[in-house]
Structures are given as C-alpha cells and as structure tokens.
Design a protein around this motif. Sequence first.
Motif, PDB file in Angstrom:
ATOM      1  N   ILE A  71       0.937  -1.282   0.125  1.00 32.45           N
ATOM      2  CA  ILE A  71       0.040  -0.036   0.027  1.00 32.45           C
ATOM      3  C   ILE A  71       0.931   1.364  -0.182  1.00 32.45           C
ATOM      4  O   ILE A  71       1.768   1.304   0.987  1.00 32.45           O
ATOM      5  N   GLY A  72       0.674   2.004  -1.094  1.00 31.04           N
ATOM      6  CA  GLY A  72       1.587   3.412  -1.255  1.00 31.04           C
ATOM      7  C   GLY A  72       1.310   4.081  -2.479  1.00 31.04           C
ATOM      8  O   GLY A  72       0.634   3.473  -3.485  1.00 31.04           O
ATOM      9  N   PHE A  73       2.205   5.138  -2.689  1.00 30.06           N
ATOM     10  CA  PHE A  73       1.908   5.783  -3.884  1.00 30.06           C
ATOM     11  C   PHE A  73       2.430   5.049  -5.225  1.00 30.06           C
ATOM     12  O   PHE A  73       1.918   4.984  -6.181  1.00 30.06           O
ATOM     13  N   PHE A  74       3.647   4.513  -4.727  1.00 29.14           N
ATOM     14  CA  PHE A  74       4.335   3.575  -5.898  1.00 29.14           C
ATOM     15  C   PHE A  74       4.730   2.204  -5.236  1.00 29.14           C
ATOM     16  O   PHE A  74       5.617   2.205  -4.449  1.00 29.14           O
ATOM     17  N   SER A  75       4.135   1.404  -5.915  1.00 28.19           N
ATOM     18  CA  SER A  75       4.576  -0.143  -5.472  1.00 28.19           C
ATOM     19  C   SER A  75       5.102  -1.171  -6.579  1.00 28.19           C
ATOM     20  O   SER A  75       4.148  -0.817  -7.570  1.00 28.19           O
ATOM     21  N   TYR A  76       6.145  -1.428  -6.469  1.00 28.84           N
ATOM     22  CA  TYR A  76       6.753  -2.210  -7.665  1.00 28.84           C
ATOM     23  C   TYR A  76       6.961  -3.886  -7.016  1.00 28.84           C
ATOM     24  O   TYR A  76       7.920  -3.964  -6.089  1.00 28.84           O
ATOM     25  N   VAL A  77       6.563  -4.585  -7.671  1.00 34.77           N
ATOM     26  CA  VAL A  77       6.501  -6.208  -7.350  1.00 34.77           C
ATOM     27  C   VAL A  77       7.340  -6.726  -8.470  1.00 34.77           C
ATOM     28  O   VAL A  77       6.408  -6.815  -9.633  1.00 34.77           O
ATOM     29  N   LYS A  78       8.488  -7.105  -8.606  1.00 30.56           N
ATOM     30  CA  LYS A  78       9.247  -7.634  -9.757  1.00 30.56           C
ATOM     31  C   LYS A  78       8.393  -8.663 -10.430  1.00 30.56           C
ATOM     32  O   LYS A  78       8.265  -8.701 -11.727  1.00 30.56           O
ATOM     33  N   LYS A  79       7.703  -9.726  -9.615  1.00 31.82           N
ATOM     34  CA  LYS A  79       7.154 -10.876 -10.146  1.00 31.82           C
ATOM     35  C   LYS A  79       5.569 -10.507  -9.954  1.00 31.82           C
ATOM     36  O   LYS A  79       5.103 -11.417  -9.465  1.00 31.82           O
ATOM     37  N   GLY A  80       5.334  -9.332  -9.856  1.00 38.11           N
ATOM     38  CA  GLY A  80       3.810  -8.862  -9.695  1.00 38.11           C
ATOM     39  C   GLY A  80       3.051  -8.581 -11.056  1.00 38.11           C
ATOM     40  O   GLY A  80       3.085  -9.088 -11.831  1.00 38.11           O
ATOM     41  N   TYR A  81       2.138  -7.392 -10.999  1.00 35.44           N
ATOM     42  CA  TYR A  81       1.123  -6.979 -11.871  1.00 35.44           C
ATOM     43  C   TYR A  81       1.846  -5.635 -12.464  1.00 35.44           C
ATOM     44  O   TYR A  81       2.084  -4.865 -11.896  1.00 35.44           O
ATOM     45  N   HIS A  82       1.891  -5.769 -13.783  1.00 37.55           N
ATOM     46  CA  HIS A  82       2.533  -4.935 -14.703  1.00 37.55           C
ATOM     47  C   HIS A  82       1.600  -4.620 -15.908  1.00 37.55           C
ATOM     48  O   HIS A  82       1.664  -5.520 -16.809  1.00 37.55           O
ATOM     49  N   LYS A  83       1.205  -3.693 -16.256  1.00 40.25           N
ATOM     50  CA  LYS A  83       0.143  -3.557 -17.534  1.00 40.25           C
ATOM     51  C   LYS A  83       0.444  -1.975 -18.117  1.00 40.25           C
ATOM     52  O   LYS A  83       0.570  -0.905 -17.177  1.00 40.25           O
ATOM     53  N   LEU A  84       0.460  -1.732 -19.362  1.00 45.77           N
ATOM     54  CA  LEU A  84       0.682  -0.674 -20.183  1.00 45.77           C
ATOM     55  C   LEU A  84      -0.348  -0.647 -21.012  1.00 45.77           C
ATOM     56  O   LEU A  84      -0.622  -1.557 -21.690  1.00 45.77           O
ATOM     57  N   GLU A  85      -1.174   0.505 -20.843  1.00 39.44           N
ATOM     58  CA  GLU A  85      -2.365   0.651 -21.670  1.00 39.44           C
ATOM     59  C   GLU A  85      -2.301   1.783 -22.483  1.00 39.44           C
ATOM     60  O   GLU A  85      -1.711   2.894 -22.131  1.00 39.44           O
ATOM     61  N   ILE A  86      -2.745   1.720 -23.893  1.00 39.41           N
ATOM     62  CA  ILE A  86      -2.570   2.936 -24.806  1.00 39.41           C
ATOM     63  C   ILE A  86      -3.955   2.914 -25.155  1.00 39.41           C
ATOM     64  O   ILE A  86      -4.497   1.779 -25.644  1.00 39.41           O
ATOM     65  N   SER A  87      -4.626   3.938 -25.273  1.00 38.65           N
ATOM     66  CA  SER A  87      -6.023   4.336 -25.593  1.00 38.65           C
ATOM     67  C   SER A  87      -6.063   5.789 -26.391  1.00 38.65           C
ATOM     68  O   SER A  87      -5.317   6.765 -26.106  1.00 38.65           O
ATOM     69  N   SER A  88      -7.408   5.762 -26.648  1.00 43.27           N
ATOM     70  CA  SER A  88      -7.892   7.236 -27.198  1.00 43.27           C
ATOM     71  C   SER A  88      -9.170   7.441 -27.032  1.00 43.27           C
ATOM     72  O   SER A  88      -9.902   6.407 -26.957  1.00 43.27           O
ATOM     73  N   ASP A  89      -9.753   8.467 -26.592  1.00 40.59           N
ATOM     74  CA  ASP A  89     -11.136   8.715 -26.332  1.00 40.59           C
ATOM     75  C   ASP A  89     -11.460   9.961 -27.150  1.00 40.59           C
ATOM     76  O   ASP A  89     -10.839  10.759 -27.513  1.00 40.59           O
ATOM     77  N   GLU A  90     -12.953  10.384 -26.705  1.00 41.91           N
ATOM     78  CA  GLU A  90     -13.407  11.690 -27.214  1.00 41.91           C
ATOM     79  C   GLU A  90     -12.967  12.920 -26.655  1.00 41.91           C
ATOM     80  O   GLU A  90     -12.925  14.065 -27.094  1.00 41.91           O
ATOM     81  N   ILE A  91     -12.459  12.710 -25.524  1.00 38.42           N
ATOM     82  CA  ILE A  91     -11.452  13.907 -24.831  1.00 38.42           C
ATOM     83  C   ILE A  91     -10.227  14.075 -25.165  1.00 38.42           C
ATOM     84  O   ILE A  91      -9.824  15.193 -25.453  1.00 38.42           O
ATOM     85  N   MET A  92      -9.484  12.945 -25.044  1.00 42.72           N
ATOM     86  CA  MET A  92      -7.999  12.880 -25.351  1.00 42.72           C
ATOM     87  C   MET A  92      -7.541  12.254 -26.662  1.00 42.72           C
ATOM     88  O   MET A  92      -8.062  11.048 -26.461  1.00 42.72           O
ATOM     89  N   ASN A  93      -6.729  12.608 -27.492  1.00 44.41           N
ATOM     90  CA  ASN A  93      -6.542  11.880 -28.499  1.00 44.41           C
ATOM     91  C   ASN A  93      -5.533  10.636 -28.395  1.00 44.41           C
ATOM     92  O   ASN A  93      -5.780   9.642 -29.075  1.00 44.41           O
ATOM     93  N   ALA A  94      -4.586  10.748 -27.376  1.00 48.27           N
ATOM     94  CA  ALA A  94      -3.832   9.800 -26.957  1.00 48.27           C
ATOM     95  C   ALA A  94      -3.507   9.744 -25.482  1.00 48.27           C
ATOM     96  O   ALA A  94      -3.332  10.780 -24.732  1.00 48.27           O
ATOM     97  N   ASN A  95      -3.663   8.496 -24.917  1.00 49.59           N
ATOM     98  CA  ASN A  95      -3.405   8.101 -23.654  1.00 49.59           C
ATOM     99  C   ASN A  95      -2.713   7.218 -23.350  1.00 49.59           C
ATOM    100  O   ASN A  95      -2.555   6.166 -23.947  1.00 49.59           O
ATOM    101  N   VAL A  96      -1.964   7.007 -22.211  1.00 50.77           N
ATOM    102  CA  VAL A  96      -1.182   6.043 -21.804  1.00 50.77           C
ATOM    103  C   VAL A  96      -1.035   6.052 -20.420  1.00 50.77           C
ATOM    104  O   VAL A  96      -1.249   6.771 -19.653  1.00 50.77           O
ATOM    105  N   ALA A  97      -1.494   4.618 -19.899  1.00 51.76           N
ATOM    106  CA  ALA A  97      -1.381   4.370 -18.507  1.00 51.76           C
ATOM    107  C   ALA A  97      -0.547   3.158 -18.244  1.00 51.76           C
ATOM    108  O   ALA A  97      -0.416   2.188 -18.861  1.00 51.76           O
ATOM    109  N   PHE A  98       0.081   3.356 -17.174  1.00 58.34           N
ATOM    110  CA  PHE A  98       0.849   1.993 -16.505  1.00 58.34           C
ATOM    111  C   PHE A  98       0.493   1.637 -15.135  1.00 58.34           C
ATOM    112  O   PHE A  98       0.318   2.601 -14.160  1.00 58.34           O
TER     113      PHE A  98
END
Length: 172
Positions: free
Chosen positions: A98-125
């Motif tokens: 539990i914290g602002f940034f938690s990194y677990v080497k063998k844990g959960y990592h996802k990179l999302e790239i998207s576009s929507d009606e408000i923002m042309n390009a979005n990226v989320a980690f």
Amino acid sequence: KGLQLAGFMNNQIKSFKGIQAAGFMNTVIYSSECIQIAGFCNHAINNLKGVQVGGFYNVVAKNLEGTQVSGFFNYAKNVKGAQIGFINISDSCNGIPIGFFSYVKKGYHKLEISSDEIMNANVAFKTGVQKLHNIFSAGIQLPQIDKPIWSFGYGLGTTITLNPKWFVDIDV
C-alpha cells in the motif's frame, strides 16, 4: 530473547526474538522473529517474521513474513504480508503493498494505450499486485498543434480473475 532499547542504535548479530526499539536504527543479522521500531530505519539482513516500523525506511534482505510500515521506503525480497509506505519494492509479494508507488518484480504490470473523445492519446501504467495496484496516466489532446492540452492522473485499482483468460479491472 528479550528487549533491546537504545537512544541511537541496536545491533543484533545472532537470531533474535523480541522487540528492538531505537531512536535511529535497528539491525538484526540472522533470521529473527521480532518487532523493530526505529526513528529512521530498520534492517534485517536475512529473514524476518514480525513487524518493522521505521520513520524513513525498512529493509529485509530475504524473506518478510509480516508487515513493514515506513514514512518513505520499504524493501523486502519476498513478502508474505503487507508493505505500507510511500514507495514499496519487492521481488514477490503474497500480500498487499500500500503506497503511492509499489513495484513487485514478479507482480502486476500493465501498459495501456488508448484514445477517447476527450484526449487523442492516453497512456497508463499499472504496477503492484492484482489485489491492489497503482495507476499512473498521461494524455494529450491536439486541437491545435501549437497549443496541446495535457492530462496527468494517478489512481488505484484491483483485478478480479473470472477464469484464466477473463479478468475484471476496477479502477479509481
């Protein structure tokens, strides 16, 4: 076995069962079952079964079975329990960081790239564990090339496994 109290530092070479409390730092070298409470930092060089409460940071070099609570940074190679701090780092975690940034080497990592009606390009980690992960996002809208509109965000999420191929993400 017992209690170590110091105004500045406690250092235990052999395994220890009990409580270490110091104004600055606690260190235990061999595997221990104890509670470490320090104003600045706690170190367990081998395995720790118990709790570390440090004002700035906590480190367990190998296995932690218990909880780390700090004002800034927690590290343990393998965690069975919880890490609570601004930054939490581990190789594996069978529990919740539990914290602002938690990194677990063998844990959960996802990179999302998207576009929507408000923002042309979005990226989320997304990083952490499936039970609780941090989300860092950024987006850009290009209504005019010389005046882009940016967005930045932070959130928390959890992933529910429906079956090995289907998941449901709940993000805030």
